[in-house]
Write a protein that holds these residues in place. Structure first.
Motif, PDB file in Angstrom:
ATOM      1  N   ALA A 101     -10.204 -29.556  20.329  1.00 39.02           N
ATOM      2  CA  ALA A 101     -10.908 -29.137  21.537  1.00 39.02           C
ATOM      3  C   ALA A 101     -12.390 -29.439  21.338  1.00 39.02           C
ATOM      4  O   ALA A 101     -12.961 -29.120  20.299  1.00 39.02           O
ATOM      5  CB  ALA A 101     -10.709 -27.650  21.798  1.00 39.02           C
ATOM      6  N   ALA A 102     -12.995 -30.080  22.329  1.00 43.90           N
ATOM      7  CA  ALA A 102     -14.435 -30.355  22.301  1.00 43.90           C
ATOM      8  C   ALA A 102     -15.090 -29.434  23.316  1.00 43.90           C
ATOM      9  O   ALA A 102     -14.796 -29.499  24.514  1.00 43.90           O
ATOM     10  CB  ALA A 102     -14.706 -31.813  22.632  1.00 43.90           C
ATOM     11  N   ILE A 103     -15.958 -28.547  22.833  1.00 44.04           N
ATOM     12  CA  ILE A 103     -16.620 -27.558  23.671  1.00 44.04           C
ATOM     13  C   ILE A 103     -18.100 -27.908  23.745  1.00 44.04           C
ATOM     14  O   ILE A 103     -18.771 -28.031  22.723  1.00 44.04           O
ATOM     15  CB  ILE A 103     -16.460 -26.129  23.106  1.00 44.04           C
ATOM     16  CG1 ILE A 103     -15.012 -25.843  22.701  1.00 44.04           C
ATOM     17  CG2 ILE A 103     -16.999 -25.113  24.079  1.00 44.04           C
ATOM     18  CD1 ILE A 103     -14.026 -25.834  23.828  1.00 44.04           C
ATOM     19  N   LEU A 104     -18.611 -28.060  24.963  1.00 42.58           N
ATOM     20  CA  LEU A 104     -20.023 -28.389  25.174  1.00 42.58           C
ATOM     21  C   LEU A 104     -20.830 -27.125  25.461  1.00 42.58           C
ATOM     22  O   LEU A 104     -20.428 -26.298  26.288  1.00 42.58           O
ATOM     23  CB  LEU A 104     -20.180 -29.343  26.354  1.00 42.58           C
ATOM     24  CG  LEU A 104     -19.501 -30.707  26.218  1.00 42.58           C
ATOM     25  CD1 LEU A 104     -19.615 -31.475  27.526  1.00 42.58           C
ATOM     26  CD2 LEU A 104     -20.119 -31.486  25.084  1.00 42.58           C
ATOM     27  N   PHE A 105     -21.953 -27.007  24.793  1.00 41.89           N
ATOM     28  CA  PHE A 105     -22.884 -25.903  25.001  1.00 41.89           C
ATOM     29  C   PHE A 105     -24.249 -26.474  25.324  1.00 41.89           C
ATOM     30  O   PHE A 105     -24.598 -27.559  24.845  1.00 41.89           O
ATOM     31  CB  PHE A 105     -23.038 -25.069  23.717  1.00 41.89           C
ATOM     32  CG  PHE A 105     -21.817 -24.307  23.304  1.00 41.89           C
ATOM     33  CD1 PHE A 105     -21.633 -23.006  23.710  1.00 41.89           C
ATOM     34  CD2 PHE A 105     -20.868 -24.898  22.488  1.00 41.89           C
ATOM     35  CE1 PHE A 105     -20.516 -22.296  23.318  1.00 41.89           C
ATOM     36  CE2 PHE A 105     -19.747 -24.203  22.088  1.00 41.89           C
ATOM     37  CZ  PHE A 105     -19.564 -22.895  22.509  1.00 41.89           C
ATOM     38  N   TYR A 106     -25.039 -25.723  26.070  1.00 44.85           N
ATOM     39  CA  TYR A 106     -26.447 -26.083  26.179  1.00 44.85           C
ATOM     40  C   TYR A 106     -27.081 -25.749  24.841  1.00 44.85           C
ATOM     41  O   TYR A 106     -26.915 -24.646  24.306  1.00 44.85           O
ATOM     42  CB  TYR A 106     -27.140 -25.348  27.328  1.00 44.85           C
ATOM     43  CG  TYR A 106     -26.816 -25.964  28.661  1.00 44.85           C
ATOM     44  CD1 TYR A 106     -27.365 -27.200  29.028  1.00 44.85           C
ATOM     45  CD2 TYR A 106     -25.944 -25.340  29.542  1.00 44.85           C
ATOM     46  CE1 TYR A 106     -27.044 -27.795  30.235  1.00 44.85           C
ATOM     47  CE2 TYR A 106     -25.620 -25.927  30.760  1.00 44.85           C
ATOM     48  CZ  TYR A 106     -26.177 -27.153  31.094  1.00 44.85           C
ATOM     49  OH  TYR A 106     -25.852 -27.740  32.290  1.00 44.85           O
ATOM     50  N   THR A 107     -27.796 -26.702  24.291  1.00 51.51           N
ATOM     51  CA  THR A 107     -28.408 -26.540  22.979  1.00 51.51           C
ATOM     52  C   THR A 107     -29.333 -25.333  22.948  1.00 51.51           C
ATOM     53  O   THR A 107     -29.357 -24.593  21.959  1.00 51.51           O
ATOM     54  CB  THR A 107     -29.160 -27.831  22.583  1.00 51.51           C
ATOM     55  OG1 THR A 107     -28.214 -28.920  22.612  1.00 51.51           O
ATOM     56  CG2 THR A 107     -29.788 -27.719  21.215  1.00 51.51           C
ATOM     57  N   THR A 108     -30.046 -25.092  24.026  1.00 52.14           N
ATOM     58  CA  THR A 108     -30.975 -23.948  24.057  1.00 52.14           C
ATOM     59  C   THR A 108     -30.234 -22.619  23.886  1.00 52.14           C
ATOM     60  O   THR A 108     -30.763 -21.704  23.261  1.00 52.14           O
ATOM     61  CB  THR A 108     -31.801 -23.927  25.353  1.00 52.14           C
ATOM     62  OG1 THR A 108     -30.915 -23.957  26.474  1.00 52.14           O
ATOM     63  CG2 THR A 108     -32.763 -25.094  25.406  1.00 52.14           C
ATOM     64  N   ALA A 109     -29.016 -22.506  24.413  1.00 46.43           N
ATOM     65  CA  ALA A 109     -28.240 -21.264  24.256  1.00 46.43           C
ATOM     66  C   ALA A 109     -27.871 -21.057  22.792  1.00 46.43           C
ATOM     67  O   ALA A 109     -27.967 -19.937  22.266  1.00 46.43           O
ATOM     68  CB  ALA A 109     -26.990 -21.299  25.126  1.00 46.43           C
ATOM     69  N   LEU A 110     -27.464 -22.119  22.115  1.00 50.02           N
ATOM     70  CA  LEU A 110     -27.124 -22.008  20.699  1.00 50.02           C
ATOM     71  C   LEU A 110     -28.358 -21.735  19.850  1.00 50.02           C
ATOM     72  O   LEU A 110     -28.314 -20.932  18.909  1.00 50.02           O
ATOM     73  CB  LEU A 110     -26.423 -23.288  20.223  1.00 50.02           C
ATOM     74  CG  LEU A 110     -25.065 -23.580  20.862  1.00 50.02           C
ATOM     75  CD1 LEU A 110     -24.530 -24.923  20.376  1.00 50.02           C
ATOM     76  CD2 LEU A 110     -24.071 -22.471  20.598  1.00 50.02           C
TER      77      LEU A 110
END
Length: 137
Positions: free
Chosen positions: A95-104
Motif C-alpha cells: 500500500a502506498a499512502i501519500l501524506f502532506y510533508t508538512t503534516a508529517l
C-alpha cells in the motif's frame, strides 16, 4: 511521566491506476516507546474489520522526509515537492499512502517536545527487543 501524542490527518491511498483515495490516518507517538511512531488506520480499511497499526522507527520517518529510506516493510520517500509517500509492504501486497510533508514534519516536531532526538532511553527498547527475540524468556 507517560505522554502520548495523536495527530489525525488526511492521507491518500495511491491505487495501482494512480488514483488517490482519501483515507483517515492517525499519527501516534508515546513516551513509553520513544524510538517508534505509529500509523493507525480505521477498521473499515482492513480485510478483517479491525483497526490496523503500523509501527516503525521515528528515525526512519525523519530520514524519509528528505530522502528515500527503508529497506524492509516500511519505506518512506519524498513524492514531489509537497508530499511524502509511505509504502507499507505485507504478504497481501503493498500500500502506498501519500501524506502532506508538512503534516508529517509537524508530527515529528511535536514528538521531539516529548523526547528529543538522541535522548531516547535505550534500555526499555533493548529489553523489549531481546524479549521478542527470545520469545519472552
Amino acid at each position: 511521566m507517560y505522554i502520548a501524542l495523536e495527530q489525525p490527518t488526511g492521507a491518500r491511498l495511491l491505487t495501482p491506476d494512480h488514483e488517490e483515495l482519501a483515507v483517515p490516518v492517525t499519527l501516534r507517538y508515546a513516551s513509553d516507546d520513544p524510538l517508534a511512531v505509529h500509523l493507525v488506520f480505521p477498521a473499515w480499511i482492513s480485510f478483517d474489520g479491525e483497526e490496523v497499526t503500523w509501527t516503525f522507527a521515528r528515525g526512519l520517518l525523519e530520514e524519509g522526509l528528505g530522502n528515500a529510506a527503508g529497506v524492509g516493510n516500511v519505506r518512506i520517500r519524498p513524492y514531489g515537492p509537497s508530499r511524502t509517500v509511505v509504502e507499507l509492504h505485507a504478504p497481501e501486497g503493498t500500500a502506498a499512502i501519500l501524506f502532506y510533508t508538512t503534516a508529517l514534519q509537524r508530527f515529528l516536531l511535536r514528538s521531539y517536545t516529548v523526547t528529543e532526538p538522541g535522548g531516547e532511553p535505550l534500555e526499555p527498547a533493548l529489553d523489549r527487543g531481546l524479549a521478542s527475540l527470545f520469545g519472552g524468556v
